[in-house]
Write a protein that holds these residues in place. Structure first.
Motif, mmCIF file in Angstrom:
data_model
loop_
_atom_site.group_PDB
_atom_site.id
_atom_site.type_symbol
_atom_site.label_atom_id
_atom_site.label_comp_id
_atom_site.label_asym_id
_atom_site.label_seq_id
_atom_site.Cartn_x
_atom_site.Cartn_y
_atom_site.Cartn_z
ATOM 1 N N GLU A 123 -5.373 2.356 1.732
ATOM 2 C CA GLU A 123 -5.254 1.160 0.901
ATOM 3 C C GLU A 123 -5.072 -0.112 1.725
ATOM 4 O O GLU A 123 -5.125 -1.213 1.180
ATOM 5 C CB GLU A 123 -4.080 1.315 -0.067
ATOM 6 N N PRO B 173 0.842 -1.205 0.000
ATOM 7 C CA PRO B 173 0.000 0.000 0.000
ATOM 8 C C PRO B 173 0.873 1.250 0.000
ATOM 9 O O PRO B 173 1.961 1.254 0.580
ATOM 10 C CB PRO B 173 -0.795 -0.131 1.311
ATOM 11 N N ALA C 47 -9.809 1.229 -2.890
ATOM 12 C CA ALA C 47 -9.522 2.470 -2.172
ATOM 13 C C ALA C 47 -9.401 3.647 -3.137
ATOM 14 O O ALA C 47 -9.887 4.746 -2.863
ATOM 15 C CB ALA C 47 -8.231 2.316 -1.358
ATOM 16 N N HIS C 48 -8.760 3.424 -4.299
ATOM 17 C CA HIS C 48 -8.618 4.482 -5.291
ATOM 18 C C HIS C 48 -9.978 4.887 -5.859
ATOM 19 O O HIS C 48 -10.249 6.066 -6.079
ATOM 20 C CB HIS C 48 -7.702 4.018 -6.423
ATOM 21 N N LYS D 203 -6.670 -2.506 -3.055
ATOM 22 C CA LYS D 203 -5.976 -1.245 -3.288
ATOM 23 C C LYS D 203 -6.713 -0.427 -4.344
ATOM 24 O O LYS D 203 -6.876 0.785 -4.207
ATOM 25 C CB LYS D 203 -4.535 -1.529 -3.727
ATOM 26 N N ARG D 204 -7.192 -1.099 -5.397
ATOM 27 C CA ARG D 204 -7.969 -0.400 -6.435
ATOM 28 C C ARG D 204 -9.285 0.119 -5.851
ATOM 29 O O ARG D 204 -9.745 1.200 -6.219
ATOM 30 C CB ARG D 204 -8.248 -1.339 -7.607
#
Length: 276
Positions: free
Chosen positions: A54, A49, A207-208, A204-205
């Protein structure tokens, strides 16, 4: 010849994502290649992260101890946290390490908008990592409270420090007999308080995507009636017909949350007066 089985860790309910074949050849654009590489990465690929938001979902936590790196495990049989050497520790790059056992995986959850996270065991009955005021770290509670809250701090080198509710840091501590254990009473961040953290790429995606939604919130309605009319008026022979309403009335309407309604009323009145 024996079949070679994948050692990638998967979780119940995860869908297997097929890799996309390259069709653009060597002449494809760099942006297209990057998108293809991202697609090929897969949802279950373990990545570092780059920001606290993330850190979510299945999480792998390990420490660059000497002589061998160790992972933070949970032994469901003995109901305790174990710091165990990573298998084949010297076989590859430390940054490339991924979990090989479910006991090495924790599940990170957070309340929406909160800066703190909860770390739950990925095996057994699901216990939360907690720290009391004396710095004693355990994972024997099924409910979360203040002592089960951790604030992840992503450091400049990509490693992560975890701060408890008592504003002390999680650390690896050596006790009698050379055994290692976790403590939560460090005042500063040094070597013992720095951990490598890996999460699965799909989280992680996620979170974006949430961050983009926050940035894409609708702005306040515009009070520029002339420009708005140029875009939306379908009458007036191309002329921008505006109302004579005082700007103070518009400001008052905006504060009361009825600016759009006020503008609509004024345009309807103007249109009615023009064609009567």
């Amino acid at each position: 010849m024996a079949d070679v089985r994948s050692t990638k860790l998967k979780f119940k309910g995860d869908k297997t994502k097929k890799k996309r074949k390259r069709e653009d050849g060597e002449g494809g654009s760099s942006s297209r290649r990057r998108r293809t590489d991202a697609d090929d990465q897969g949802d279950e690929t373990w990545v570092q992260p780059s920001q606290p938001a993330e850190i979510r979902g299945p999480t792998f936590i390990y420490h660059p101890s000497d002589p061998a790196p160790i992972s933070v495990n949970f032994d469901a049989t003995r109901n305790r946290i174990m710091l165990l050497p990573l298998a084949d520790a010297g076989a590859d790059d430390l940054l490339a390490r991924t979990p090989g056992d479910i006991a090495q995986v924790w599940v990170t959850t957070r309340v929406s908008g909160a800066t703190t996270v909860n770390l739950r065991t990925g095996t057994g009955e699901g216990k939360f990592l907690s720290c009391d005021k004396h710095g004693l770290v355990s994972a024997d509670r099924e409910a979360r409270g203040p002592q089960e809250e951790w604030t992840p701090v992503v450091l400049a080198d990509g490693m992560v420090a975890f701060m408890s509710v008592y504003e002390k840091y999680l650390a690896v501590d050596e006790v009698a007999g050379g055994q290692l254990q976790l403590r939560g009473d460090s005042e500063t961040v040094g070597f013992a308080e720095r951990f490598y953290v890996k999460v699965q790429s799909k989280y992680k995606r996620e979170a974006h995507e949430e961050e983009k939604k926050k940035e894409g919130k609708l702005a306040e309605p515009s009070m520029d009636e002339a420009n708005t009319n140029k875009i939306y008026q379908a009458w007036g022979a191309g002329k921008s017909v505006v109302s004579g309403v005082d700007s103070k009335d518009l400001k008052r309407a905006r504060k009361e949350g009825r600016l759009a309604e006020k503008l609509l009323d004024q345009r309807s009145k103007l249109k009615s007066d023009r064609f009567c």
